[in-house]
Design a protein around this motif. Structure first.
Motif, PDB file in Angstrom:
ATOM      1  N   ARG A  80      94.064  24.923  39.948  1.00 29.41           N
ATOM      2  CA  ARG A  80      94.601  25.027  38.588  1.00 29.41           C
ATOM      3  C   ARG A  80      94.702  23.635  37.981  1.00 29.41           C
ATOM      4  O   ARG A  80      95.183  22.711  38.633  1.00 29.41           O
ATOM      5  N   PRO A  81      94.230  23.485  36.757  1.00 32.01           N
ATOM      6  CA  PRO A  81      94.303  22.167  36.135  1.00 32.01           C
ATOM      7  C   PRO A  81      95.734  21.627  36.188  1.00 32.01           C
ATOM      8  O   PRO A  81      96.692  22.330  35.867  1.00 32.01           O
ATOM      9  N   ALA A  82      95.840  20.389  36.613  1.00 28.22           N
ATOM     10  CA  ALA A  82      97.136  19.692  36.692  1.00 28.22           C
ATOM     11  C   ALA A  82      98.141  20.423  37.579  1.00 28.22           C
ATOM     12  O   ALA A  82      99.351  20.307  37.384  1.00 28.22           O
ATOM     13  N   SER A  83      97.647  21.147  38.542  1.00 26.87           N
ATOM     14  CA  SER A  83      98.551  21.870  39.445  1.00 26.87           C
ATOM     15  C   SER A  83      99.306  20.877  40.325  1.00 26.87           C
ATOM     16  O   SER A  83      98.838  19.747  40.562  1.00 26.87           O
ATOM     17  N   PRO A  84     100.484  21.259  40.823  1.00 27.55           N
ATOM     18  CA  PRO A  84     101.239  20.356  41.694  1.00 27.55           C
ATOM     19  C   PRO A  84     100.419  19.889  42.898  1.00 27.55           C
ATOM     20  O   PRO A  84     100.475  18.718  43.270  1.00 27.55           O
ATOM     21  N   GLN A  85      99.654  20.795  43.483  1.00 21.29           N
ATOM     22  CA  GLN A  85      98.872  20.415  44.663  1.00 21.29           C
ATOM     23  C   GLN A  85      97.811  19.362  44.305  1.00 21.29           C
ATOM     24  O   GLN A  85      97.588  18.400  45.038  1.00 21.29           O
ATOM     25  N   LEU A  86      97.189  19.574  43.164  1.00 23.80           N
ATOM     26  CA  LEU A  86      96.156  18.639  42.728  1.00 23.80           C
ATOM     27  C   LEU A  86      96.764  17.277  42.385  1.00 23.80           C
ATOM     28  O   LEU A  86      96.211  16.222  42.731  1.00 23.80           O
ATOM     29  N   ARG A  87      97.894  17.304  41.705  1.00 25.06           N
ATOM     30  CA  ARG A  87      98.565  16.041  41.342  1.00 25.06           C
ATOM     31  C   ARG A  87      98.973  15.277  42.601  1.00 25.06           C
ATOM     32  O   ARG A  87      98.821  14.059  42.696  1.00 25.06           O
ATOM     33  N   MET A  88      99.481  16.037  43.576  1.00 23.42           N
ATOM     34  CA  MET A  88      99.903  15.390  44.810  1.00 23.42           C
ATOM     35  C   MET A  88      98.699  14.778  45.533  1.00 23.42           C
ATOM     36  O   MET A  88      98.753  13.648  46.025  1.00 23.42           O
ATOM     37  N   LEU A  89      97.610  15.530  45.559  1.00 22.49           N
ATOM     38  CA  LEU A  89      96.412  15.028  46.252  1.00 22.49           C
ATOM     39  C   LEU A  89      95.895  13.760  45.575  1.00 22.49           C
ATOM     40  O   LEU A  89      95.489  12.806  46.237  1.00 22.49           O
ATOM     41  N   LYS A  90      95.938  13.768  44.262  1.00 22.17           N
ATOM     42  CA  LYS A  90      95.430  12.583  43.555  1.00 22.17           C
ATOM     43  C   LYS A  90      96.334  11.368  43.819  1.00 22.17           C
ATOM     44  O   LYS A  90      95.842  10.262  44.094  1.00 22.17           O
ATOM     45  N   ALA A  91      97.635  11.575  43.752  1.00 17.19           N
ATOM     46  CA  ALA A  91      98.552  10.457  44.010  1.00 17.19           C
ATOM     47  C   ALA A  91      98.399   9.962  45.447  1.00 17.19           C
ATOM     48  O   ALA A  91      98.427   8.757  45.722  1.00 17.19           O
ATOM     49  N   TRP A  92      98.219  10.894  46.354  1.00 16.04           N
ATOM     50  CA  TRP A  92      98.037  10.546  47.764  1.00 16.04           C
ATOM     51  C   TRP A  92      96.748   9.726  47.925  1.00 16.04           C
ATOM     52  O   TRP A  92      96.698   8.720  48.645  1.00 16.04           O
ATOM     53  N   THR A  93      95.698  10.180  47.242  1.00 13.17           N
ATOM     54  CA  THR A  93      94.421   9.466  47.301  1.00 13.17           C
ATOM     55  C   THR A  93      94.574   8.055  46.732  1.00 13.17           C
ATOM     56  O   THR A  93      94.123   7.070  47.341  1.00 13.17           O
TER      57      THR A  93
END
Lengths: 382, 257
Positions: free
Chosen positions: B168-181
């Motif tokens: 999902r665009p801007a989903s919590p999981q995606l945001r977390m993965l990006k910050a982690w990356t």
């Protein structure tokens, strides 16, 4: 080239073990038991009866008479099949016969060797085709690769000698093209797609619509009406909100919320059906695709409105290839996007999606033409 | 017809296929991971049988073996599941454990769609790195149709599996993965992922690439391809093969001082 030249015994054993638990393997108990030849002293398993018993192949198994078995496996166009137990058994038999056809395709493409599966296949096929009712079922519904398999496992002469009705089918088996090692990889890719299809609920919903209803021949199920209505007429607000229509529209429109929901899923399955079969067709480009076409003859024929009656393809269903799938539906099902107003957005991908869908339809038309040729099907109107 | 130069191992139920040099395994392994509702071989169209039949006639493909990994989409809940699936295979391949026929020294990771998020997750989750030198052993990373900011489709009903949340665009999981990356890339570094987006891709789109940068990525490349078509070669002269050859080519030797 023999497959044993490029397929090690270890690898073949591993493949066979994996195939045994593949998601598309038949799960119905009755036919599964029938496939395993049972000694005369073996009691009936779990109370299920066996075609072997019905023909005297396993006298200790309590089972129905051959006459009863023939009644259970009668052509549904002669008398609709309403009994749930009969329908389950017929479905199980269908899955078993389809699986045998898939195994023939595996052999023809060198995915497994005949030596590795010969005994099991010979026994299974012999048990099935020695049962008059099953034999007639196969003749009625058409499983073209079974005759090729019978010839491959050395059963053809026995069958032809015993039953003249089978001789034309066995004589029509084409010569097998030389085996190319790369075909095993093509087949593996096809298997991986096939396994995916079996778990795709949208595709299953659409294939249920393609299958000829055995219990109410001649009547379109409400879902089909709902789907056709949905494909033709695309109210943007249904799609945007995924809300469901009120009850009972005019003929050809969704009849109720449940039908609409199922039709929406089936519409998605229709798009995946075209895409998936087109992909499978392309996998085997540049090779002899006769076997693949024969294997897919039933679903692809149904897509074009034909159901198999032995070597006749009788038009009894809707021609989904000719169905006017509204481009907006295609867009929605492919991308989940709804334009407002539909299709009027300046950067609409409708043309590209429509062209892609049309290319898929073109592949299916090629596939259907070869399926007719490969199986000697005659198209007839009712 | 001559004998093939490669063996093909296929494990249908395990969603795993391996194309390995027959005489002696290659020193390097290219690892493919498919996307949402894809499948381990079918997603890549003709690529597996092209590699089986002709990889050894096309340098630098001859120097690599190939493994196609898969999973049942309904069985994974988040990108960590995909990363762990990938990590497990890499650990086995590094050690030369069965069913691999050799111990591989270098790896190229190639993902499609959701599979690319599994690769990103693996890069930054150092706890999954077995061996610990995994990042140093990565030769290249290629992400086909990566959801830079998820997929607009993910909010619709037909996306029914738990892992859809990751898309999902801007989903919590995606945001977390990006910050982690972003935070992992600074100290550790990995080969710059090569990102291929499709101009005709209606599934994940391409415009987010102008707005969302993932740490370490090369500038996204844009080809006139759709989401599914971008990983299905039409022959040896096509875009996906070009990217594969780039991914597997020897790295340029640093200039001597």
């Amino acid at each position: 080239m023999s497959p044993s030249a490029f397929l090690s015994p270890d690898e073949e054993q591993a493949r066979l073990a994996q195939l045994a638990v593949a998601p598309w393997r038949p799960t119905g108990p009755a036919v599964g038991e029938a496939l395993a030849p049972q000694p005369a002293t073996t009691p009936g398993l779990k109370g299920h009866w066996s075609p072997l018993a019905a023909t005297g192949g396993g006298s200790a198994v309590a089972g129905p008479s051959a006459a009863l078995l023939q009644r259970w496996l009668r052509p549904h166009w002669e008398a609709p099949v309403t009994d749930p137990a009969q329908r389950r058994f017929r479905q199980s038999l269908h899955e078993t016969l389809t699986d045998l056809q898939l195994q023939e395709l595996a052999l023809a493409n060198g995915y497994v060797t005949l030596a590795g599966v010969h005994t099991a296949l010979y026994e299974q096929l012999r048990a099935l085709l020695s049962t008059t009712a099953v034999q007639q079922y196969v003749l009625d519904y058409g499983y073209p690769l079974l005759w090729q398999l019978a010839q491959r496992v050395g059963l053809a002469d026995e069958l032809a000698g015993r039953d003249p009705a089978l001789r034309p089918m066995l004589a029509a088996v084409p010569d097998q093209p030389p085996l190319a090692p790369g075909n095993q990889v093509r087949f593996a890719s096809f298997l991986s797609l096939y396994g995916q299809w079996q778990q795709d609920s949208a595709l299953q919903a659409f294939q249920q619509l393609l299958a000829e209803p055995e219990q109410s021949a001649g009547q379109s199920p409400p879902t089909e009406q709902a789907l056709r209505g949905l494909l033709r007429r695309v109210p943007a607000d249904w799609l945007r909100t995924l809300s469901l229509l009120p009850e009972s529209g005019p003929a050809g429109e969704p009849a109720g919320p449940a039908d609409t929901a199922l039709a929406l899923q089936a519409a998605s399955g229709l798009v995946r059906f075209v895409e998936g079969l087109a992909n499978a067709w392309q996998l085997f480009a540049g090779t002899d695709r006769t076997g693949l076409a024969a294997f897919l003859a039933r679903p692809v024929g149904a897509f074009f409105g034909y159901h198999l009656r032995g070597q006749q393809a009788l038009r009894t269903g809707p021609d989904w290839s000719g169905e006017a799938v509204a481009p907006e539906v295609l867009l929605y099902l492919t991308t989940g996007t709804v334009f407002d107003p539909i299709g009027a957005a300046p950067e609409t991908p409708l043309p590209a999606l429509t062209a892609q869908y049309q290319a898929g339809l073109h592949s299916l038309a090629e596939l259907w033409a070869l399926a007719q040729q490969a199986t000697g099907l005659r198209l007839t109107e009712p | 017809m001559s004998l093939p130069t490669r063996d093909f191992l296929d494990r249908t139920a395990d969603h795993w296929a391996y194309i390995v040099r027959r005489e002696q395994p290659a020193p390097n392994l290219a690892v493919f991971l498919h996307g949402y509702t894809g499948d381990y071989l079918g997603t890549w169209g003709r690529l597996p049988h092209m590699l089986y039949e002709e990889a050894d006639a096309h340098p630098p493909l001859a120097d690599w073996d190939y493994v196609f990994l898969g999973y049942r989409t309904g069985a994974v809940e988040c990108c960590l599941d995909l990363a762990r699936r990938l990590a497990t295979e890499l650990a086995k391949a590094h050690a030369g454990a069965a069913p691999y026929r050799g111990a591989y020294a270098r790896f190229a990771l190639l993902g499609h769609s959701l599979g690319t998020l599994g690769i990103r997750q693996l890069l930054c989750a150092s706890v999954l790195h077995t061996p610990p030198t995994l990042l140093e052993q990565l030769h290249s990373i290629t992400l086909f149709g990566t959801p830079v900011n998820g997929s607009p489709l993910a909010r619709f009903g037909q996306w029914v599996f738990p892992v859809s949340d990751a898309l999902r665009p801007a989903s919590p999981q995606l945001r977390m993965l990006k910050a982690w990356t972003d935070s992992s890339y600074q100290p550790r570094r990995w080969p710059a992922p090569r990102v291929l987006l499709g101009l005709e891709d209606q599934v994940v789109g391409h415009k987010f690439a102008d707005l969302v940068n993932w740490a370490g990525d090369e500038p996204a490349r844009l080809e006139s391809l759709g989401h599914s078509a971008m990983v299905k070669p039409t022959g040896w002269d096509c875009t996906v093969v070009d990217y594969l050859v780039q991914a597997l080519s020897p790295l340029p030797v640093p200039a001597a001082r």
